[in-house]
Design a protein around this motif. Structure first.
Motif, PDB file in Angstrom:
ATOM      1  N   LEU A   1      21.009 -70.264 -18.096  1.00 21.51           N
ATOM      2  CA  LEU A   1      21.997 -69.939 -19.129  1.00 21.51           C
ATOM      3  C   LEU A   1      23.356 -70.565 -18.808  1.00 21.51           C
ATOM      4  CD1 LEU A   1      21.137 -66.200 -19.893  1.00 21.51           C
ATOM      5  CD2 LEU A   1      20.713 -68.186 -21.346  1.00 21.51           C
ATOM      6  N   SER A   2      23.711 -70.606 -17.560  1.00 21.64           N
ATOM      7  CA  SER A   2      24.969 -71.223 -17.154  1.00 21.64           C
ATOM      8  C   SER A   2      24.950 -72.719 -17.475  1.00 21.64           C
ATOM      9  CB  SER A   2      25.198 -71.003 -15.659  1.00 21.64           C
ATOM     10  OG  SER A   2      26.364 -71.646 -15.241  1.00 21.64           O
TER      11      SER A   2
ATOM     12  N   LYS B   1      18.023 -64.733 -11.116  1.00 22.14           N
ATOM     13  CA  LYS B   1      18.844 -65.850 -10.650  1.00 22.14           C
ATOM     14  C   LYS B   1      18.516 -67.129 -11.418  1.00 22.14           C
ATOM     15  CE  LYS B   1      19.680 -64.010  -6.054  1.00 22.14           C
ATOM     16  NZ  LYS B   1      19.414 -64.134  -4.622  1.00 22.14           N
ATOM     17  N   LYS B   2      17.229 -67.371 -11.664  1.00 17.57           N
ATOM     18  CA  LYS B   2      16.828 -68.564 -12.418  1.00 17.57           C
ATOM     19  C   LYS B   2      17.327 -68.489 -13.855  1.00 17.57           C
ATOM     20  CE  LYS B   2      12.728 -69.630  -9.702  1.00 17.57           C
ATOM     21  NZ  LYS B   2      11.265 -69.657  -9.645  1.00 17.57           N
TER      22      LYS B   2
ATOM     23  N   GLY C   1      25.207 -73.235 -21.193  1.00 15.46           N
ATOM     24  CA  GLY C   1      26.583 -73.026 -21.631  1.00 15.46           C
ATOM     25  C   GLY C   1      27.459 -74.222 -21.334  1.00 15.46           C
ATOM     26  N   GLN C   2      27.297 -74.804 -20.159  1.00 15.63           N
ATOM     27  CA  GLN C   2      28.088 -75.981 -19.789  1.00 15.63           C
ATOM     28  C   GLN C   2      27.752 -77.169 -20.695  1.00 15.63           C
ATOM     29  OE1 GLN C   2      27.181 -76.456 -15.636  1.00 15.63           O
ATOM     30  NE2 GLN C   2      28.547 -74.791 -14.996  1.00 15.63           N
ATOM     31  N   LYS C   3      26.456 -77.357 -20.969  1.00 16.18           N
ATOM     32  CA  LYS C   3      26.036 -78.472 -21.832  1.00 16.18           C
ATOM     33  C   LYS C   3      26.531 -78.266 -23.259  1.00 16.18           C
ATOM     34  CE  LYS C   3      22.060 -79.812 -19.081  1.00 16.18           C
ATOM     35  NZ  LYS C   3      20.603 -79.954 -18.984  1.00 16.18           N
ATOM     36  N   THR C   4      26.469 -77.019 -23.745  1.00 20.03           N
ATOM     37  CA  THR C   4      26.960 -76.720 -25.097  1.00 20.03           C
ATOM     38  C   THR C   4      28.459 -76.967 -25.173  1.00 20.03           C
ATOM     39  OG1 THR C   4      25.241 -75.038 -25.376  1.00 20.03           O
ATOM     40  CG2 THR C   4      27.123 -74.915 -26.864  1.00 20.03           C
ATOM     41  N   SER C   5      29.182 -76.551 -24.164  1.00 23.04           N
ATOM     42  CA  SER C   5      30.628 -76.765 -24.132  1.00 23.04           C
ATOM     43  C   SER C   5      30.955 -78.253 -24.142  1.00 23.04           C
ATOM     44  CB  SER C   5      31.207 -76.101 -22.881  1.00 23.04           C
ATOM     45  OG  SER C   5      32.586 -76.319 -22.800  1.00 23.04           O
TER      46      SER C   5
END
Length: 178
Positions: free
Chosen positions: A133-134, A127-128, A137-141
């Motif tokens: 990773l989520s 879960k961590k 991904g949001q920061k990279t986007s």
């Protein structure tokens, strides 16, 4: 019952299922003539066994010829129906894959993998990791979106510049032959 004493029935549901593993060994009729008779057999018994052996060997040759003819006929029918060797292979693979999927080993393995997957996806570490990773991904986007906007704005500024307008005017005046 001894297989040598059985009648051969081509309509039997067991046809083609031979009990011994020597089906590809050619029949050699000279061996019987060279082998000395087993002690305790009378001459009449030996002669009867040799006659039966010759008959069985002759039947084997006939069956091989019939089988070869049936295989040729089968191949011809498949050719006429448009069934290729590749079609047969695909059907065999499909049937084999289905057999694997319903096998006890496959079913038990699938169940065990499902249990492991459940345990892994419910673990705190998973879960961590998923959360991290989520967020990455949001920061990279967001970063890529910002870079794209900046490039777009710079290209717009450059297009509105005097140098680009002068270049555009010159290129626009070029006549292309038709």
């Amino acid at each position: 019952m001894d297989s040598a004493g059985q009648d051969i029935n081509l309509n039997s549901p067991n046809k083609g299922l031979l009990s011994d593993s020597m089906t590809d060994v050619p029949v050699d009729t000279t061996v019987a003539a060279q082998t000395p008779a087993v002690e305790g057999l009378t001459e009449a018994e030996e002669e009867e066994l040799r006659a039966e052996l010759a008959k069985v060997e002759e039947e084997i040759v006939t069956l091989r010829q019939v089988l070869a003819a049936k295989e040729r006929h089968c191949a011809e029918l498949k050719r006429k129906l448009g069934l290729s060797a590749l079609e047969g292979l695909k059907q065999n693979l499909s049937r084999s894959w289905h057999d694997v999927q319903v096998s006890n080993a496959y079913v038990k393995t699938s169940e065990k993998l499902g249990e492991w997957n459940e345990k892994v996806t419910q673990s705190d570490l998973y879960k961590k990791t998923q959360e991290t990773l989520s967020q990455a991904g949001q920061k990279t986007s967001a970063a890529l979106s910002t870079v794209g906007s900046a490039i777009s704005r710079k290209l717009g500024d450059m297009r509105n510049s005097a140098t680009f307008k002068s270049f555009e005017d010159r290129v626009g005046n070029i006549k292309f032959p038709q």
